[in-house]
Motif scaffolding. Structure first.
Motif, PDB file in Angstrom:
ATOM      1  N   UNK A 172       0.505  -1.433   0.101  1.00 25.65           N
ATOM      2  CA  UNK A 172      -0.236   0.041   0.307  1.00 25.65           C
ATOM      3  C   UNK A 172       0.750   1.648  -0.125  1.00 25.65           C
ATOM      4  N   UNK A 173       1.517   1.222   0.707  1.00 30.53           N
ATOM      5  CA  UNK A 173       2.596   2.671   0.773  1.00 30.53           C
ATOM      6  C   UNK A 173       3.590   3.186  -0.076  1.00 30.53           C
ATOM      7  N   UNK A 174       4.029   1.641  -0.536  1.00 25.27           N
ATOM      8  CA  UNK A 174       4.686   1.889  -1.630  1.00 25.27           C
ATOM      9  C   UNK A 174       4.640   2.554  -3.207  1.00 25.27           C
ATOM     10  N   UNK A 175       3.387   1.764  -3.261  1.00 24.65           N
ATOM     11  CA  UNK A 175       2.720   2.394  -4.393  1.00 24.65           C
ATOM     12  C   UNK A 175       2.617   4.206  -4.490  1.00 24.65           C
ATOM     13  N   UNK A 176       1.401   4.094  -3.106  1.00 24.02           N
ATOM     14  CA  UNK A 176       1.174   5.188  -3.140  1.00 24.02           C
ATOM     15  C   UNK A 176       2.203   6.575  -2.790  1.00 24.02           C
ATOM     16  N   UNK A 177       3.218   6.415  -2.092  1.00 25.19           N
ATOM     17  CA  UNK A 177       4.692   7.036  -1.965  1.00 25.19           C
ATOM     18  C   UNK A 177       5.248   7.504  -3.622  1.00 25.19           C
ATOM     19  N   UNK A 178       5.824   5.878  -4.048  1.00 29.24           N
ATOM     20  CA  UNK A 178       6.496   6.279  -5.567  1.00 29.24           C
ATOM     21  C   UNK A 178       4.955   6.817  -6.428  1.00 29.24           C
ATOM     22  N   UNK A 179       4.229   7.116  -6.898  1.00 32.01           N
ATOM     23  CA  UNK A 179       2.835   8.112  -7.022  1.00 32.01           C
ATOM     24  C   UNK A 179       2.532   9.173  -7.130  1.00 32.01           C
ATOM     25  N   UNK A 180       2.671   9.827  -5.349  1.00 34.95           N
ATOM     26  CA  UNK A 180       2.286  10.949  -4.810  1.00 34.95           C
ATOM     27  C   UNK A 180       3.598  11.746  -4.156  1.00 34.95           C
ATOM     28  N   UNK A 181       4.332  10.575  -3.664  1.00 33.09           N
ATOM     29  CA  UNK A 181       5.801  10.955  -3.120  1.00 33.09           C
ATOM     30  C   UNK A 181       5.447  11.256  -1.345  1.00 33.09           C
ATOM     31  N   UNK A 182       5.785  11.472  -0.368  1.00 31.96           N
ATOM     32  CA  UNK A 182       6.135  11.128   0.618  1.00 31.96           C
ATOM     33  C   UNK A 182       5.077  11.972   1.320  1.00 31.96           C
ATOM     34  N   UNK A 183       5.012  12.899   1.044  1.00 30.53           N
ATOM     35  CA  UNK A 183       3.347  13.968   1.073  1.00 30.53           C
ATOM     36  C   UNK A 183       2.312  12.910   1.530  1.00 30.53           C
ATOM     37  N   UNK A 184       2.177  11.739   0.519  1.00 31.28           N
ATOM     38  CA  UNK A 184       0.785  11.652   0.947  1.00 31.28           C
ATOM     39  C   UNK A 184       0.938  10.588   2.309  1.00 31.28           C
ATOM     40  N   UNK A 185       1.700  10.392   2.760  1.00 28.56           N
ATOM     41  CA  UNK A 185       2.024  10.060   4.048  1.00 28.56           C
ATOM     42  C   UNK A 185       0.384  10.025   5.215  1.00 28.56           C
ATOM     43  N   UNK A 186       0.209  11.202   5.752  1.00 27.07           N
ATOM     44  CA  UNK A 186      -0.533  11.050   6.299  1.00 27.07           C
ATOM     45  C   UNK A 186      -2.262  10.624   5.712  1.00 27.07           C
ATOM     46  N   UNK A 187      -2.712  10.240   4.401  1.00 27.47           N
ATOM     47  CA  UNK A 187      -3.323   9.364   3.916  1.00 27.47           C
ATOM     48  C   UNK A 187      -3.424   8.106   4.953  1.00 27.47           C
ATOM     49  N   UNK A 188      -2.523   7.751   4.871  1.00 26.77           N
ATOM     50  CA  UNK A 188      -2.653   6.365   5.290  1.00 26.77           C
ATOM     51  C   UNK A 188      -3.004   6.186   7.129  1.00 26.77           C
ATOM     52  N   UNK A 189      -3.435   7.166   7.637  1.00 25.59           N
ATOM     53  CA  UNK A 189      -3.749   7.379   9.368  1.00 25.59           C
ATOM     54  C   UNK A 189      -5.327   6.948   9.344  1.00 25.59           C
TER      55      UNK A 189
END
Length: 404
Positions: free
Chosen positions: A170-187
Motif C-alpha cells: 500500500x505505502x510503496x505504490x502511493x509514495x512512488x506515485x504521489x511522493x512522501x507527502x501522501x503518508x498522512x492519508x494512511x492514518x
C-alpha cells in the motif's frame, strides 16, 4: 444501542465460566481483535520499505538506519512487559483502542519529516502505540478458550502478520506515485479501527489468582523455561527485524526498484502469516516445542536459497523462509501462557513484546558492527541467515515434547 448489545453479548460469553471450562471459543471476539491486529501491525512495516528513499533524502548511514530500527524495537516491543503487568493487575481495555490510534497518527506523519532526530522521535512514539495493543488483546484471546489455544492465537496472530505484509503493498505504490507527502492519508485505517475497538472491545473478568509478585516467583521457579522462551523469541525476532531492515537495501543494491523490493518484502511477511496459522494448528496436536525447533531450523536453508537466487527461486526461497520463520510466532505465545497461566498478559508481552524487543535491539548492533568492519550488505545478510539456529538452540530449554 445495537453496538452496545453486541458488546454485552461478547462480555457475557468471555466471562461465562462454564463456557471457558468447556474450552469453547468466542469467535466474534477473536475476529474483532484479529481485525484490530491487521491494522495495528500494518504500521509496524510502514517505514522499512521506505528506507532506501529515506537514506537518499537524508543521507543516512547503515548505522543510522539500524538505530531507527533499534528505537522502534524498544518502544514497540520491550515496553510491552510494563503494559502487560498493568493489564494483569487492572484488566484495562483502553490500550486496545488507544494503541492503534497513536500508531496511526505518528507513523503516517513520516512523510512530513526531513530531520533525523524528529524521525527517531516519531517512529518511537508510533512503536509505543503498537506495543499498547498487544498484551491486553492477546490476553482477551487467551481467555476465550482452553482447548484450541494454538488455533485461536494463530488466527489472532494471522491478522497481525497480514497487516504487516500488506502495508508495503500500500505505502510503496502511493509514495512512488504521489511522493512522501501522501503518508498522512494512511492514518485513516488506524482511526477507523480505533473507533471500532472502542465501541466493541469487551471487558474481561480478571482471572489472575496470584499475588502481584507471582510472575517473578514463577519465572524464578522455571528459570530454564523462562530463559529458553526469551532466547527463542529474541533471536527469531533479531532475524526477522534484520531481514525487514536489510532486504529492501539489499535488493535495491542489486538493481531492483523500490516497488519490487517492497513487494518481495511482502512475500516474506505474507508467507509468514500463513506459516504462523499452520504452526498454531499443528501445535494443538504436537505441543509448541517441536513446532518451534523444527520450523526455526528449516528457515536457514530457505534463506540461503533465497539470497543465492533471483527470479522464481528468490520468491520461493523468501516464501518458504517466511513461513518457517514465523510458524513459531503464535506458538511461542501459547507456550508463554502455559508457562505463566496466572499472568497471561505479562506472558504474552514476553513472547510478543519483550523478547521481540531484545531481538530488535540487536539490529542496531549488527548494523554498527557491519559499518566498523566494512561488511557489505551481502555479507551482513548472510550472517543474519544463520541466526535461527541460535533461536532453535534456546527452544530446547522449553518444557514439552522433544522433536521426533
Amino acid at each position: 444501542m445495537a453496538v452496545y448489545t453486541i458488546r454485552q453479548k461478547m462480555e457475557q460469553t468471555i466471562t461465562n465460566p462454564v463456557q471457558h471450562n468447556k474450552g469453547e471459543s468466542n469467535n466474534k471476539v477473536v475476529a474483532l481483535l484479529a481485525t484490530g491486529h491487521v491494522v495495528n501491525d500494518s504500521y509496524m512495516n510502514f517505514f522499512q520499505p521506505l528506507l532506501p528513499l529515506l537514506i537518499s533524502i537524508m543521507g543516512l548511514s547503515l548505522a543510522q538506519v539500524g538505530l531507527i530500527t533499534t528505537f522502534f524495537s524498544v518502544t514497540s516491543s520491550i515496553s510491552q512487559i510494563i503494559i502487560g503487568r498493568i493489564t494483569d493487575r487492572l484488566g484495562t481495555r483502553s490500550f486496545v483502542f488507544l494503541g492503534p490510534l497513536l500508531a496511526a497518527v505518528m507513523m503516517s506523519s513520516i512523510g512530513l519529516i526531513d530531520n533525523y532526530i524528529l524521525l527517531l522521535v516519531v517512529v518511537s512514539l508510533a512503536g509505543l502505540g503498537i506495543a499498547a495493543f498487544h498484551p491486553p488483546a492477546s490476553a482477551i484471546v487467551g481467555h476465550t478458550n482452553t482447548r484450541k489455544s494454538g488455533q485461536a492465537m494463530s488466527l489472532f496472530s494471522l491478522g497481525g502478520n497480514i497487516g504487516f505484509a500488506a502495508m508495503p503493498l500500500l505505502v510503496v505504490p502511493l509514495v512512488s506515485t504521489f511522493g512522501l507527502s501522501v503518508t498522512p492519508a494512511l492514518a485513516i485505517p488506524g482511526l477507523a479501527v480505533s473507533l471500532l475497538l472502542y465501541r466493541l472491545t469487551p471487558a474481561v473478568t480478571h482471572h489472575s489468582t496470584g499475588r502481584p509478585d507471582s510472575f517473578l516467583a514463577a519465572a524464578r521457579s522455571q528459570r530454564a523455561a523462562f530463559i529458553g522462551l526469551l532466547g527463542t523469541v529474541a533471536f527469531r525476532s533479531l532475524t526477522f527485524f534484520s531481514l525487514t531492515t536489510f532486504i529492501p537495501i539489499l535488493l535495491t543494491g542489486r538493481g531492483y526498484s523500490l516497488l519490487e523490493s517492497g513487494a518481495l518484502l511482502s512475500v516474506l511477511a505474507f508467507s509468514g502469516a500463513f506459516g504462523g496459522l499452520a504452526g498454531g494448528i499443528i501445535s494443538d496436536r504436537t505441543g509448541p516445542k517441536p513446532v518451534i525447533i523444527t520450523s526455526l531450523t528449516l528457515t536457514v536453508p530457505f534463506l540461503l536459497l533465497a539470497f543465492a537466487s533471483q527470479g522464481f527461486l528468490l520468491i520461493a526461497g523468501l516464501s518458504l523462509a517466511g513461513a518457517s520463520l514465523l510458524a513459531s510466532f503464535s506458538v511461542a505465545v501459547v507456550a508463554a501462557q502455559r508457562i505463566f497461566p496466572d499472568n497471561r498478559a505479562t506472558a504474552s508481552s514476553l513472547a510478543l513484546g519483550f523478547g521481540l524487543g531484545l531481538g530488535g535491539l540487536g539490529v542496531g548492533l549488527i548494523s554498527y558492527t557491519a559499518d566498523v568492519f566494512a561488511l557489505g550488505i551481502e555479507q551482513t545478510v548472510m550472517i543474519v541467515s544463520f541466526l535461527p539456529l541460535v533461536a532453535a538452540a534456546f527452544a530446547s530449554g522449553l518444557p514439552g515434547k522433544e522433536v521426533v
